[in-house]
Design a protein around this motif. Structure first.
Motif, PDB file in Angstrom:
ATOM      1  N   ASP A   1      42.273 -33.161  21.461  1.00  0.00           N
ATOM      2  CA  ASP A   1      41.750 -33.848  22.625  1.00  0.00           C
ATOM      3  C   ASP A   1      42.797 -34.691  23.345  1.00  0.00           C
ATOM      4  O   ASP A   1      43.237 -35.932  23.204  1.00  0.00           O
TER       5      ASP A   1
ATOM      6  N   ARG B   1      42.446 -36.290  18.049  1.00  0.00           N
ATOM      7  CA  ARG B   1      43.236 -37.426  18.801  1.00  0.00           C
ATOM      8  C   ARG B   1      44.143 -37.925  17.460  1.00  0.00           C
ATOM      9  O   ARG B   1      43.861 -37.895  16.435  1.00  0.00           O
TER      10      ARG B   1
ATOM     11  N   VAL C   1      46.255 -34.619  23.394  1.00  0.00           N
ATOM     12  CA  VAL C   1      47.482 -34.990  22.248  1.00  0.00           C
ATOM     13  C   VAL C   1      48.686 -35.043  23.314  1.00  0.00           C
ATOM     14  O   VAL C   1      49.399 -34.072  23.725  1.00  0.00           O
TER      15      VAL C   1
END
Length: 392
Positions: free
Chosen positions: A51, A242, A53
């Motif tokens: 998500d 994340r 990065v």
């Protein structure tokens, strides 16, 4: 040239500590990362595996992605290797965008946890397989295979098949096969998971030595905290796709950014409380779970009346018998359980609030009978500078 059947010559020790101590390109504003993940997202159906990065990894760095199963670390590594493509964002290596570049054309090689060795081929044939696929001259293949066999100390095993090797030796064969192609980046997917504890610890230091000697960038994925702490120059802690914190092992352990990081990496007790104010010795925190007012050091301003967690590692807690002198942040309790580990004794202390706290005490003196026993009334304490104040 050394014969393949002759014993491996002992390698001169490498001053890994000296090399790694001065290695910190991430703190140099002029340093250019070798690998960049820029706004990378990856979905598998309804699951958002990675998500948004953003991550930079530098040349010759031993970098580790650490996190629980399903956090996205393996997916991130597979996108660098070319086994998955990002849905959004981009991955670059040496300044070149890797979009659409197949795995076999990337200067990256991967070592899998299963090793995936060919059972019918000898050690040297397993290692040479990729070079033969590239069509290199036989003499160059032989020289490169002999060279890497020496580096992983497997020259005497060159003619054996994988089923004639120990687990640790098979792991070295897989490593040699990945390194013989001289990639810019080596990807390690849970590389030591199949080894027993003692062999895993020995192999950690061998990998570190080899990485320094070869000067290759290593990117490792693991859920083993000790493995990451021992081997990596820097660690990225991942959760739910994340990255929640990046830093050296010491930075992440001593200064976790969140409660989640503090609880995931090592053991920790978190005393919940409310900031009462700032005094001469530090910030004061009213903590019902500790059953007292705590004094803690914090470099940042804390909101008076705000809720915080005071995180303390087990080795930073002192355990005091009732007749021992007081220290700062003294909390009364009772020994609930004891674990003798040889070099350490772990005490589980139940506080009057009901919170059970883990305290680690180094066994610096030789004794058979423990000076503290089950159900003894004790006090624990910690220095204000030993605590980390968590606001999120």
């Amino acid at each position: 040239m050394q014969s393949r059947s002759s014993p491996a010559a002992p390698r001169a020790p490498i001053a890994v500590g000296a090399v790694r101590r001065g290695f910190a390109p991430w703190s140099d504003p002029s340093a250019v990362p070798l690998i960049r993940f820029e706004g990378v997202r990856k979905r598998f159906g309804a699951l958002l595996a990675v998500d948004g990065v953003d991550l930079s990894i530098f040349e010759r760095e031993f970098f580790c992605l650490l996190g629980p199963s399903g956090c996205g670390k393996t997916t991130l590594m597979r996108m660098l290797g070319g086994f998955e493509e990002p849905d959004e964002g981009r991955v670059t290596l040496g300044g070149s965008d890797l979009a659409g570049v197949p795995p076999y054309r990337r200067p990256v090689n991967m070592m899998f946890q299963s090793y995936a060795l060919f059972p019918h081929l000898s050690v040297e044939a397993n290692i040479a397989f990729g070079l033969k696929q590239e069509g290199l001259p036989k003499t160059e293949i032989a020289d490169r295979v002999t060279e890497i066999l020496g580096k992983v100390q497997l020259l005497p095993m060159a003619r054996r098949r994988p089923d004639q090797l120990s687990g640790g030796q098979r792991q070295r064969v897989a490593l040699a096969r990945a390194l013989v192609k001289r990639p810019k980046v080596l990807l390690l997917d849970e590389p030591l998971g199949a080894l027993d504890k003692r062999l895993r610890e020995e192999t950690q230091y061998e990998l570190m030595d080899l990485q320094v000697e070869l000067g290759i960038t290593f990117l490792m994925v693991t859920h083993d905290q000790d493995e990451a702490m021992s081997m990596a120059d820097r660690i990225a802690i991942m959760d739910k796709g994340r990255i929640v914190q990046i830093g050296t092992p010491a930075e992440i352990y001593e200064s976790p950014a969140t409660r989640g990081v503090a609880e995931f990496l090592g053991d920790v007790t978190i005393f919940e409380g409310t900031v009462a104010g700032r005094g001469e010795g530090g910030w004061t925190v009213e903590s019902p779970s500790a059953g007292t007012t705590l004094t803690v050091g914090s470099a940042v301003d804390l909101p008076v009346g705000g809720s915080v967690g005071v995180a303390v590692r087990p080795e930073k807690l002192r355990i005091l018998a009732e007749n021992e002198p007081d220290g700062p942040n003294v909390i009364a309790g009772e020994i609930w359980d004891i674990g003798y580990l040889g070099d350490w004794t772990v005490y589980w202390v139940r506080l009057e609030s009901g919170l059970v706290v883990r305290v680690s005490r180094a066994n610096t003196a030789r004794f058979v009978e423990r000076p503290l026993g089950w159900e003894d009334r004790v006090r624990i304490s910690f220095d204000p500078s030993a605590a980390v104040v968590l606001t999120k």
